[in-house]
Design a protein around this motif. Structure first.
Motif, short mmCIF file in Angstrom:
data_model
loop_
_atom_site.label_atom_id
_atom_site.label_comp_id
_atom_site.label_asym_id
_atom_site.label_seq_id
_atom_site.Cartn_x
_atom_site.Cartn_y
_atom_site.Cartn_z
N VAL A 199 89.40 76.61 24.25
CA VAL A 199 88.48 77.41 25.06
C VAL A 199 89.26 78.41 25.90
O VAL A 199 88.83 79.56 26.10
CB VAL A 199 87.61 76.50 25.95
CG1 VAL A 199 86.76 77.33 26.91
CG2 VAL A 199 86.72 75.60 25.10
N THR A 200 90.43 78.02 26.39
CA THR A 200 91.26 78.92 27.18
C THR A 200 91.67 80.14 26.37
O THR A 200 91.63 81.28 26.85
CB THR A 200 92.52 78.19 27.69
OG1 THR A 200 92.11 77.12 28.54
CG2 THR A 200 93.42 79.14 28.48
N TRP A 263 80.50 76.74 37.05
CA TRP A 263 80.29 78.17 36.81
C TRP A 263 79.76 78.44 35.42
O TRP A 263 79.05 79.43 35.20
CB TRP A 263 81.59 78.94 37.06
CG TRP A 263 81.88 79.10 38.51
CD1 TRP A 263 82.81 78.43 39.25
CD2 TRP A 263 81.20 79.97 39.43
NE1 TRP A 263 82.76 78.84 40.57
CE2 TRP A 263 81.78 79.78 40.71
CE3 TRP A 263 80.17 80.90 39.29
CZ2 TRP A 263 81.36 80.47 41.83
CZ3 TRP A 263 79.74 81.59 40.41
CH2 TRP A 263 80.34 81.38 41.66
N GLY A 264 80.09 77.56 34.46
CA GLY A 264 79.50 77.69 33.14
C GLY A 264 77.99 77.51 33.18
O GLY A 264 77.23 78.27 32.58
N CYS A 265 77.53 76.50 33.94
CA CYS A 265 76.08 76.28 34.10
C CYS A 265 75.42 77.46 34.81
O CYS A 265 74.35 77.92 34.41
CB CYS A 265 75.84 74.99 34.88
SG CYS A 265 76.15 73.48 33.96
N PHE A 266 76.08 77.94 35.87
CA PHE A 266 75.53 79.07 36.62
C PHE A 266 75.38 80.30 35.72
O PHE A 266 74.32 80.95 35.71
CB PHE A 266 76.45 79.38 37.80
CG PHE A 266 76.04 80.57 38.62
CD1 PHE A 266 75.02 80.46 39.55
CD2 PHE A 266 76.67 81.80 38.47
CE1 PHE A 266 74.62 81.55 40.32
CE2 PHE A 266 76.27 82.89 39.23
CZ PHE A 266 75.25 82.77 40.15
N SER A 267 76.42 80.61 34.96
CA SER A 267 76.38 81.78 34.08
C SER A 267 75.37 81.60 32.97
O SER A 267 74.67 82.55 32.58
CB SER A 267 77.77 82.03 33.48
OG SER A 267 78.73 82.27 34.49
N LEU A 268 75.27 80.38 32.44
CA LEU A 268 74.32 80.12 31.36
C LEU A 268 72.88 80.32 31.83
O LEU A 268 72.06 80.93 31.13
CB LEU A 268 74.51 78.70 30.84
CG LEU A 268 73.62 78.28 29.67
CD1 LEU A 268 73.91 79.12 28.44
CD2 LEU A 268 73.82 76.79 29.36
N ASP A 286 78.96 85.46 24.35
CA ASP A 286 79.20 85.09 25.75
C ASP A 286 78.46 83.80 26.12
O ASP A 286 78.99 82.94 26.82
CB ASP A 286 78.76 86.22 26.68
CG ASP A 286 79.73 87.40 26.66
OD1 ASP A 286 80.80 87.27 26.03
OD2 ASP A 286 79.41 88.44 27.28
N VAL A 287 77.22 83.68 25.63
CA VAL A 287 76.47 82.45 25.90
C VAL A 287 77.19 81.25 25.29
O VAL A 287 77.26 80.18 25.90
CB VAL A 287 75.04 82.57 25.32
CG1 VAL A 287 74.31 81.23 25.44
CG2 VAL A 287 74.25 83.64 26.07
N THR A 288 77.75 81.44 24.11
CA THR A 288 78.51 80.36 23.47
C THR A 288 79.72 79.97 24.31
O THR A 288 80.04 78.78 24.44
CB THR A 288 78.97 80.79 22.06
OG1 THR A 288 77.82 81.13 21.28
CG2 THR A 288 79.73 79.67 21.38
N LEU A 289 80.39 80.96 24.89
CA LEU A 289 81.53 80.66 25.75
C LEU A 289 81.11 79.90 27.00
O LEU A 289 81.83 79.00 27.47
CB LEU A 289 82.24 81.95 26.15
CG LEU A 289 83.20 82.55 25.12
CD1 LEU A 289 83.78 83.86 25.63
CD2 LEU A 289 84.33 81.57 24.81
N TYR A 290 79.95 80.25 27.55
CA TYR A 290 79.45 79.51 28.72
C TYR A 290 79.24 78.04 28.37
O TYR A 290 79.61 77.13 29.14
CB TYR A 290 78.15 80.11 29.23
CG TYR A 290 78.24 81.55 29.68
CD1 TYR A 290 79.41 82.05 30.23
CD2 TYR A 290 77.15 82.42 29.55
CE1 TYR A 290 79.49 83.37 30.65
CE2 TYR A 290 77.23 83.73 29.97
CZ TYR A 290 78.40 84.21 30.51
OH TYR A 290 78.48 85.53 30.91
N VAL A 291 78.62 77.80 27.22
CA VAL A 291 78.37 76.42 26.78
C VAL A 291 79.69 75.69 26.54
O VAL A 291 79.86 74.53 26.92
CB VAL A 291 77.51 76.41 25.51
CG1 VAL A 291 77.36 74.99 24.97
CG2 VAL A 291 76.13 77.00 25.79
N LYS A 293 82.53 76.27 28.00
CA LYS A 293 83.12 75.95 29.31
C LYS A 293 82.50 74.69 29.90
O LYS A 293 83.21 73.84 30.45
CB LYS A 293 82.91 77.12 30.28
CG LYS A 293 83.88 78.27 30.13
CD LYS A 293 83.50 79.43 31.03
CE LYS A 293 83.34 79.02 32.47
NZ LYS A 293 82.94 80.16 33.34
N ILE A 294 81.19 74.56 29.78
CA ILE A 294 80.51 73.39 30.33
C ILE A 294 81.00 72.12 29.64
O ILE A 294 81.34 71.12 30.29
CB ILE A 294 78.99 73.53 30.17
CG1 ILE A 294 78.47 74.73 30.97
CG2 ILE A 294 78.28 72.25 30.60
CD1 ILE A 294 77.03 75.09 30.68
#
Length: 314
Positions: A199-200, A263-268, A286-291, A293-294
């Motif tokens: 993910v990084t 922050w992943g939840c917030f952004s999602l 971007d949505v996939t990256l948020y998920v 991160k969570i």
């Protein structure tokens, strides 16, 4: 060393961490008072908005939707939880773990990233002024950002170290958090570590593709957080750096885990629920990256558990 000589707190029958007049106790209480004060401006602002006030807002419709009211109510509740945590840390009350640990996990994640990256970047933007093409269309006044992020930064700078002292006094000696990495060389969970690394890399690529500006700064900070967590876990596995305390490694991984998850939840939520703050469509990537991160942030809790637990035979 003074802390190491205290009675082990988890074995005490008292309802609070044993009170004392040590330097650490005084620092904890003073930081907690600062945290209590730092929650007040944000709460006042949110209460004003929920009461119908338009202070700091422009336009007649911005912030009036049901979603925005729900968001204001939720963030006010989070601020009040932070206030309760600060009072708990000040009084050294032995609050139940089911309340303390999840809330402080989120708190370290949200506030830690604000203190390190978001707060300073907002301060720079406020000092240099907004871009010319957006200065007349911003629905939230500049002073609101100043008040909010100054409060969040103050809360982070006070509450996070105060809770760190509290946690050390309550659990640190019992679980030998003061031992050095050279003496433990723990096995770290492989799958979460590989997931964090993957993910990084994805976040770093996204940051490069963003070019410059606030968006690039956000993605870069996310990638740095993951990189630090991965390096710490590698160091724990190798027992390096030898002089690093386990408490430091634990704090870094704990904060990285909470930051990615929170922050992943917030952004999602912002990118998938219609609201007044995000008006442009967000890409599926971007949505996939948020998920991601969570999931990776939650998976890091396995590493946190391994770092926090007392070693068998000690």
């Amino acid at each position: 060393m003074a802390l190491m000589q205290h009675t082990r707190y988890d074995t005490c029958d008292a309802s609070t961490v044993p009170p004392g007049s040590t330097r650490a106790d005084r620092i904890r209480r003073r930081l907690a008072i600062g945290a209590i004060a730092a929650t007040l401006p944000y709460s006042v602002l949110k209460i004003a908005w929920l009461s119908g006030s338009r202070v700091g807002l422009s336009g007649s419709t911005f912030g009036t939707s049901g979603v925005m009211h729900a968001g204001n109510a939720l963030t006010l509740a989070l601020d009040l939880v932070a206030l309760l945590l600060a009072i708990t840390v000040f009084s050294a009350a032995r609050a139940p773990r089911w309340f303390l640990l999840p809330t402080m996990w989120i708190g370290y994640g949200l506030l830690g990233q604000i203190v390190v990256t978001i707060g300073p970047s907002v301060a720079v933007q406020l000092l240099t002024g907004p871009p010319a093409d957006t200065s007349t269309s911003t629905p939230i006044a500049g002073w609101v950002y100043a008040v909010v992020y100054a409060g969040f930064s103050g809360l982070g700078l006070c509450l996070l170290p105060a809770f760190g002292i509290y946690a050390w006094q309550r659990w640190g000696e019992e679980n030998r958090w003061g031992e050095r990495l050279s003496g433990i060389r723990r096995e770290v969970p492989v799958i979460p570590t590989l997931g964090v690394a993957a993910v990084t890399v994805a976040l770093a690529v996204r940051a490069v593709r963003s070019g410059s500006g606030a968006e690039a700064t956000s993605w870069t900070s996310d990638a740095l957080i993951g990189g630090i967590a991965a390096l710490v876990l590698l160091g724990v596995a190798l027992g390096r750096p030898a002089r690093m305390r386990r408490a430091v490694a634990l704090a870094l991984v704990w904060t990285a885990s909470g930051a990615w998850a929170a922050w992943g939840c917030f952004s999602l939520v912002l990118s998938t629920v219609p609201n007044d703050l995000v008006t442009d469509p967000v890409s599926a990537a971007d949505v996939t990256l948020y998920v991601a991160k969570i999931i990776a942030g939650a998976a890091l809790l396995l590493a946190v558990r391994a770092l926090a637990a007392r070693r068998p035979g000690h």
